[in-house]
Design a protein around this motif. Structure first.
Motif, PDB file in Angstrom:
ATOM      1  N   ARG A 101      -7.308  10.248   3.181  1.00 34.63           N
ATOM      2  CA  ARG A 101      -8.239   9.957   4.268  1.00 34.63           C
ATOM      3  C   ARG A 101      -9.657   9.957   3.724  1.00 34.63           C
ATOM      4  O   ARG A 101     -10.038  10.871   2.990  1.00 34.63           O
ATOM      5  CB  ARG A 101      -8.119  10.984   5.399  1.00 34.63           C
ATOM      6  N   GLY A 102     -10.403   8.901   4.061  1.00 36.44           N
ATOM      7  CA  GLY A 102     -11.782   8.815   3.604  1.00 36.44           C
ATOM      8  C   GLY A 102     -12.046   7.494   2.923  1.00 36.44           C
ATOM      9  O   GLY A 102     -11.978   6.428   3.547  1.00 36.44           O
ATOM     10  N   ILE A 103     -12.320   7.552   1.607  1.00 35.13           N
ATOM     11  CA  ILE A 103     -12.556   6.357   0.792  1.00 35.13           C
ATOM     12  C   ILE A 103     -11.615   6.427  -0.402  1.00 35.13           C
ATOM     13  O   ILE A 103     -11.573   7.432  -1.117  1.00 35.13           O
ATOM     14  CB  ILE A 103     -14.016   6.264   0.318  1.00 35.13           C
ATOM     15  N   ASN A 104     -10.854   5.334  -0.597  1.00 31.07           N
ATOM     16  CA  ASN A 104      -9.891   5.304  -1.696  1.00 31.07           C
ATOM     17  C   ASN A 104     -10.112   4.049  -2.530  1.00 31.07           C
ATOM     18  O   ASN A 104     -10.075   2.938  -2.006  1.00 31.07           O
ATOM     19  CB  ASN A 104      -8.462   5.332  -1.151  1.00 31.07           C
ATOM     20  N   VAL A 105     -10.368   4.245  -3.828  1.00 23.92           N
ATOM     21  CA  VAL A 105     -10.599   3.132  -4.749  1.00 23.92           C
ATOM     22  C   VAL A 105      -9.540   3.202  -5.837  1.00 23.92           C
ATOM     23  O   VAL A 105      -9.428   4.206  -6.550  1.00 23.92           O
ATOM     24  CB  VAL A 105     -12.008   3.186  -5.371  1.00 23.92           C
ATOM     25  N   THR A 106      -8.739   2.156  -5.938  1.00 24.38           N
ATOM     26  CA  THR A 106      -7.699   2.099  -6.973  1.00 24.38           C
ATOM     27  C   THR A 106      -7.799   0.762  -7.689  1.00 24.38           C
ATOM     28  O   THR A 106      -8.112  -0.266  -7.066  1.00 24.38           O
ATOM     29  CB  THR A 106      -6.309   2.286  -6.355  1.00 24.38           C
ATOM     30  N   LEU A 107      -7.537   0.785  -9.010  1.00 27.86           N
ATOM     31  CA  LEU A 107      -7.759  -0.409  -9.808  1.00 27.86           C
ATOM     32  C   LEU A 107      -6.500  -1.255  -9.972  1.00 27.86           C
ATOM     33  O   LEU A 107      -6.492  -2.435  -9.668  1.00 27.86           O
ATOM     34  CB  LEU A 107      -8.311  -0.018 -11.178  1.00 27.86           C
ATOM     35  N   TRP A 108      -5.415  -0.653 -10.470  1.00 25.99           N
ATOM     36  CA  TRP A 108      -4.273  -1.467 -10.840  1.00 25.99           C
ATOM     37  C   TRP A 108      -3.210  -1.461  -9.748  1.00 25.99           C
ATOM     38  O   TRP A 108      -3.303  -0.773  -8.745  1.00 25.99           O
ATOM     39  CB  TRP A 108      -3.710  -1.002 -12.182  1.00 25.99           C
ATOM     40  N   GLN A 109      -2.133  -2.262  -9.974  1.00 29.79           N
ATOM     41  CA  GLN A 109      -1.079  -2.438  -8.987  1.00 29.79           C
ATOM     42  C   GLN A 109      -0.426  -1.114  -8.627  1.00 29.79           C
ATOM     43  O   GLN A 109       0.121  -0.435  -9.481  1.00 29.79           O
ATOM     44  CB  GLN A 109      -0.008  -3.394  -9.530  1.00 29.79           C
ATOM     45  N   PRO A 110      -0.447  -0.737  -7.338  1.00 26.46           N
ATOM     46  CA  PRO A 110       0.135   0.542  -6.929  1.00 26.46           C
ATOM     47  C   PRO A 110       1.654   0.461  -6.821  1.00 26.46           C
ATOM     48  O   PRO A 110       2.225  -0.631  -6.745  1.00 26.46           O
ATOM     49  CB  PRO A 110      -0.495   0.790  -5.562  1.00 26.46           C
ATOM     50  N   GLN A 111       2.296   1.640  -6.820  1.00 31.59           N
ATOM     51  CA  GLN A 111       3.708   1.688  -6.504  1.00 31.59           C
ATOM     52  C   GLN A 111       3.894   1.538  -4.993  1.00 31.59           C
ATOM     53  O   GLN A 111       2.934   1.418  -4.243  1.00 31.59           O
ATOM     54  CB  GLN A 111       4.312   3.007  -6.991  1.00 31.59           C
ATOM     55  N   ALA A 112       5.173   1.560  -4.553  1.00 29.93           N
ATOM     56  CA  ALA A 112       5.459   1.337  -3.135  1.00 29.93           C
ATOM     57  C   ALA A 112       4.861   2.414  -2.238  1.00 29.93           C
ATOM     58  O   ALA A 112       4.536   2.160  -1.082  1.00 29.93           O
ATOM     59  CB  ALA A 112       6.967   1.266  -2.915  1.00 29.93           C
ATOM     60  N   ASN A 113       4.704   3.651  -2.756  1.00 30.67           N
ATOM     61  CA  ASN A 113       4.173   4.756  -1.960  1.00 30.67           C
ATOM     62  C   ASN A 113       4.957   4.941  -0.665  1.00 30.67           C
ATOM     63  O   ASN A 113       4.403   4.954   0.451  1.00 30.67           O
ATOM     64  CB  ASN A 113       2.687   4.550  -1.661  1.00 30.67           C
ATOM     65  N   ILE A 114       6.287   5.074  -0.832  1.00 32.68           N
ATOM     66  CA  ILE A 114       7.166   5.282   0.317  1.00 32.68           C
ATOM     67  C   ILE A 114       6.790   6.589   1.025  1.00 32.68           C
ATOM     68  O   ILE A 114       6.552   7.611   0.394  1.00 32.68           O
ATOM     69  CB  ILE A 114       8.632   5.321  -0.140  1.00 32.68           C
ATOM     70  N   ASP A 115       6.735   6.550   2.346  1.00 35.52           N
ATOM     71  CA  ASP A 115       6.380   7.685   3.206  1.00 35.52           C
ATOM     72  C   ASP A 115       4.913   8.088   3.079  1.00 35.52           C
ATOM     73  O   ASP A 115       4.505   9.112   3.624  1.00 35.52           O
ATOM     74  CB  ASP A 115       7.253   8.918   2.897  1.00 35.52           C
ATOM     75  N   GLY A 116       4.124   7.294   2.396  1.00 38.30           N
ATOM     76  CA  GLY A 116       2.709   7.617   2.229  1.00 38.30           C
ATOM     77  C   GLY A 116       1.839   6.974   3.285  1.00 38.30           C
ATOM     78  O   GLY A 116       2.162   5.911   3.823  1.00 38.30           O
ATOM     79  N   SER A 117       0.723   7.618   3.587  1.00 38.99           N
ATOM     80  CA  SER A 117      -0.228   7.055   4.552  1.00 38.99           C
ATOM     81  C   SER A 117      -1.623   7.092   3.948  1.00 38.99           C
ATOM     82  O   SER A 117      -2.025   8.082   3.330  1.00 38.99           O
ATOM     83  CB  SER A 117      -0.200   7.838   5.868  1.00 38.99           C
ATOM     84  N   ILE A 118      -2.346   5.997   4.114  1.00 36.70           N
ATOM     85  CA  ILE A 118      -3.730   5.901   3.665  1.00 36.70           C
ATOM     86  C   ILE A 118      -4.556   5.471   4.868  1.00 36.70           C
ATOM     87  O   ILE A 118      -4.428   4.335   5.346  1.00 36.70           O
ATOM     88  CB  ILE A 118      -3.888   4.891   2.515  1.00 36.70           C
ATOM     89  N   HIS A 119      -5.371   6.374   5.383  1.00 33.04           N
ATOM     90  CA  HIS A 119      -6.280   6.079   6.486  1.00 33.04           C
ATOM     91  C   HIS A 119      -7.681   6.144   5.899  1.00 33.04           C
ATOM     92  O   HIS A 119      -8.284   7.221   5.815  1.00 33.04           O
ATOM     93  CB  HIS A 119      -6.121   7.102   7.611  1.00 33.04           C
ATOM     94  N   ALA A 120      -8.194   4.992   5.473  1.00 36.30           N
ATOM     95  CA  ALA A 120      -9.420   5.055   4.684  1.00 36.30           C
ATOM     96  C   ALA A 120     -10.041   3.683   4.543  1.00 36.30           C
ATOM     97  O   ALA A 120      -9.471   2.663   4.966  1.00 36.30           O
ATOM     98  CB  ALA A 120      -9.104   5.630   3.297  1.00 36.30           C
ATOM     99  N   LEU A 121     -11.206   3.679   3.926  1.00 36.90           N
ATOM    100  CA  LEU A 121     -11.759   2.472   3.348  1.00 36.90           C
ATOM    101  C   LEU A 121     -11.084   2.333   1.987  1.00 36.90           C
ATOM    102  O   LEU A 121     -11.365   3.091   1.060  1.00 36.90           O
ATOM    103  CB  LEU A 121     -13.275   2.582   3.201  1.00 36.90           C
ATOM    104  N   SER A 122     -10.148   1.384   1.885  1.00 37.73           N
ATOM    105  CA  SER A 122      -9.322   1.247   0.681  1.00 37.73           C
ATOM    106  C   SER A 122      -9.730  -0.006  -0.070  1.00 37.73           C
ATOM    107  O   SER A 122      -9.673  -1.113   0.479  1.00 37.73           O
ATOM    108  CB  SER A 122      -7.841   1.167   1.057  1.00 37.73           C
ATOM    109  N   LEU A 123     -10.125   0.190  -1.323  1.00 37.62           N
ATOM    110  CA  LEU A 123     -10.563  -0.917  -2.158  1.00 37.62           C
ATOM    111  C   LEU A 123      -9.714  -0.941  -3.421  1.00 37.62           C
ATOM    112  O   LEU A 123      -9.428   0.104  -4.005  1.00 37.62           O
ATOM    113  CB  LEU A 123     -12.037  -0.775  -2.528  1.00 37.62           C
ATOM    114  N   GLY A 124      -9.327  -2.147  -3.864  1.00 42.49           N
ATOM    115  CA  GLY A 124      -8.544  -2.238  -5.089  1.00 42.49           C
ATOM    116  C   GLY A 124      -8.688  -3.584  -5.756  1.00 42.49           C
ATOM    117  O   GLY A 124      -8.723  -4.616  -5.072  1.00 42.49           O
ATOM    118  N   LEU A 125      -8.757  -3.565  -7.096  1.00 42.48           N
ATOM    119  CA  LEU A 125      -8.758  -4.832  -7.822  1.00 42.48           C
ATOM    120  C   LEU A 125      -7.441  -5.556  -7.576  1.00 42.48           C
ATOM    121  O   LEU A 125      -7.404  -6.773  -7.430  1.00 42.48           O
ATOM    122  CB  LEU A 125      -8.977  -4.592  -9.310  1.00 42.48           C
ATOM    123  N   TRP A 126      -6.354  -4.780  -7.564  1.00 43.74           N
ATOM    124  CA  TRP A 126      -5.068  -5.375  -7.177  1.00 43.74           C
ATOM    125  C   TRP A 126      -4.908  -5.309  -5.664  1.00 43.74           C
ATOM    126  O   TRP A 126      -4.716  -6.324  -5.023  1.00 43.74           O
ATOM    127  CB  TRP A 126      -3.912  -4.642  -7.866  1.00 43.74           C
TER     128      TRP A 126
END
Length: 524
Positions: free
Chosen positions: A119-144
């Motif tokens: 929760r908040g701000i999330n910056v990730t660069l490369w291709q993420p995994q599936a993140n099963i059961d995961g939640s992202i409530h944020a400003l999400s930025l990614g090159l991929w």
């Protein structure tokens, strides 16, 4: 996720090419065939008196969906992921550099793996995994691009944005965006796909697609049902000889067919769900697997397997496998496998498998397999396989297989296979296979089995019985005249209780002296 593109594009192309041939076909099975059922790469075959060929491919659906076994395998793999991070804060709050599984604040990471809650701000660069059961409530930025089961907030990815169960908020996916259910405002240069419903505004360079409430578990249960029956059939048949196989074929077919029927019921319920609430704009096509409530704009086609409540426009075609309430505009054709209440404009044709009520205009023709009620304008013909009411104008013909009531104008002819009432203007003819009670004008001819109105046939007017006014150069009544006939030559084969005015009037049933009379004749 990009595996969806060829299939969706193909569906749109198919809808456009087959616009004028939307119909159902029932082909009875031929006796003396074989039963061939394949599941994944395996095939089961036995003799039977019916033909069935069923291919079940549970792992290759057009969307990336997982079976329960695959989900469990992913969870096992995620359990071994490392969560090393440099954290500036306490109790999972603050600034984090690394793969923190749970974090509230600002988080920077190379690649998201086994994320549980951000929760908040999330910056990730490369291709993420599936993140099963995961939640992202944020400003999400990614090159991929960001990815999780539940992706909510503002999400931006140069490649993709993916929320397996939910994608909510505002998102921008360079090549595409995918979600179970999508809610919010989304844009992509490529494709946006919702495996469930889509609510909001969707802008895509190529395709917007949604399945209308489609759930992975429903696919899993359907395929498992069929596979279970097949496994039982295989086990039972291992010890049977050829004659015994023949004897058991019918029972096996019944069991497998019941499993397929149960699967079909699940899919039928799915496709009845809402696929879109909102606005969708696509450079190529909008493809929906359920009901549409809102506005769709497409460069090539809008294809909907449910109904439409709203408006849609395309440069090529609109294909709807349900009822339409609203406005449809197309450069080529509007094809509806249901009824229409609203306005339709098409450059070539409008084709409906139900009743049309409203206004329809087409460059070539309008065809309705039900009633046609309202205003219908076409360059070639208006054709109704049911009743026709209102104002119908066509360059060549108006053809009605039921009753016709209203104003009908055609460059060549008006044809009615039922009773007609109103004003009928036909360049060459007005032809009625039912009673005619109205005003009929043409330069060529008129026909009705029973005339109770006023008919003008420039060359010939013909009826079986007439209680109205019949005008033509040549007038003919076959059974009885109880009205007025005016023409150069008038003939009544039966009783002429009315009046005949013309150059020559013929009543064969009269006495010899009164059979042929100039100026006036009647029954004597």
């Amino acid at each position: 996720m990009l595996r969806v593109m060829p299939v969706v594009l193909g569906a749109a192309l198919f809808g456009a090419v087959s616009a004028a041939s939307l119909r159902a076909q029932d082909d009875p099975a031929e006796p003396g065939g074989t039963v061939s059922v394949s599941s994944s790469s395996e095939t089961f075959t036995s003799s039977s008196s019916m033909d069935l060929e069923l291919e079940v491919v549970p792992d290759e659906t057009i969307f990336e969906m997982y079976t329960e076994a695959e989900l469990e395998q992913l969870r096992v793999e995620q359990a071994g992921a490392g969560h090393g991070s440099l954290d500036l804060g306490f109790a999972n709050h603050g600034i984090s550099f690394g793969n923190a599984a749970v974090w509230h604040g600002v988080r920077f990471n190379w690649r998201d793996e086994a994320v549980r809650e951000i929760r908040g701000i999330n910056v990730t660069l490369w291709q993420p995994q599936a993140n099963i059961d995961g939640s992202i409530h944020a400003l999400s930025l990614g090159l991929w691009g960001p990815r999780a089961d539940d992706l909510t907030g503002v999400s931006v990815g140069l490649a993709t944005v993916r929320g397996r169960e939910h994608l909510r908020g505002i998102w921008l996916g360079g090549l595409g965006a995918e979600g179970g259910e999508m809610l919010g405002v989304g844009a992509s240069l490529g494709v946006q796909v919702a495996r469930g419903g889509a609510r909001g505004v969707f802008l895509s360079g190529l395709v917007n697609a949604s399945a209308g409430g489609l759930k992975e578990s429903q696919f899993d249960e359907a395929f498992d049902d069929i596979d279970d029956e097949l496994e039982e059939a295989r086990a039972e048949n291992q010890s049977l000889n050829e004659d015994e196989l023949v004897a058991h074929a019918r029972e096996e077919m019944k069991r497998v067919s019941e499993a397929v029927a149960r699967a079909g019921q699940r899919f039928e319920l799915v496709h009845g769900a809402d696929a879109l609430h909102g606005v969708a704009v696509a450079g190529l096509a909008n493809v929906r697997g359920g009901q549409v409530h809102g506005v769709q704009l497409a460069g090539m086609a809008n294809v909907t397997t449910g109904g439409l409540n709203g408006a849609q426009a395309s440069l090529l075609t609109n294909v709807t496998n349900g009822s339409v309430r609203g406005v449809q505009l197309s450069g080529l054709a509007n094809v509806v496998n249901g009824s229409v209440d609203g306005v339709e404009l098409s450059g070539l044709a409008s084709v409906h498998n139900g009743t049309l009520r409203g206004v329809v205009a087409s460059g070539l023709s309008t065809v309705s397999n039900g009633g046609l009620q309202g205003v219908a304008l076409s360059g070639l013909a208006n054709v109704s396989n049911g009743y026709a009411e209102g104002l119908h104008v066509s360059g060549i013909a108006n053809v009605n297989n039921g009753r016709a009531t209203g104003i009908f104008g055609a460059g060549v002819a008006n044809f009615s296979n039922g009773p007609s009432r109103g004003l009928f203007l036909g360049g060459l003819a007005n032809v009625n296979n039912g009673p005619a009670n109205g005003l009929y004008l043409s330069f060529g001819g008129f026909y009705s089995p029973a005339l109770t109105g006023f008919a003008v046939g420039g060359l010939k007017a013909e009826s079986h019985s007439s209680t109205g006014v019949q005008v033509g150069l040549w007038n003919e009544v076959h059974t009885s005249l109880n009205g007025l006939m005016i023409g150069a030559y008038n003939e009544v084969e039966g009783e002429a209780s009315g009046a005949m005015i013309g150059v020559l009037n013929h009543v064969p049933s009269n006495p010899a002296w009164a059979r042929w009379l100039p100026l006036f004749n009647t029954s004597f």
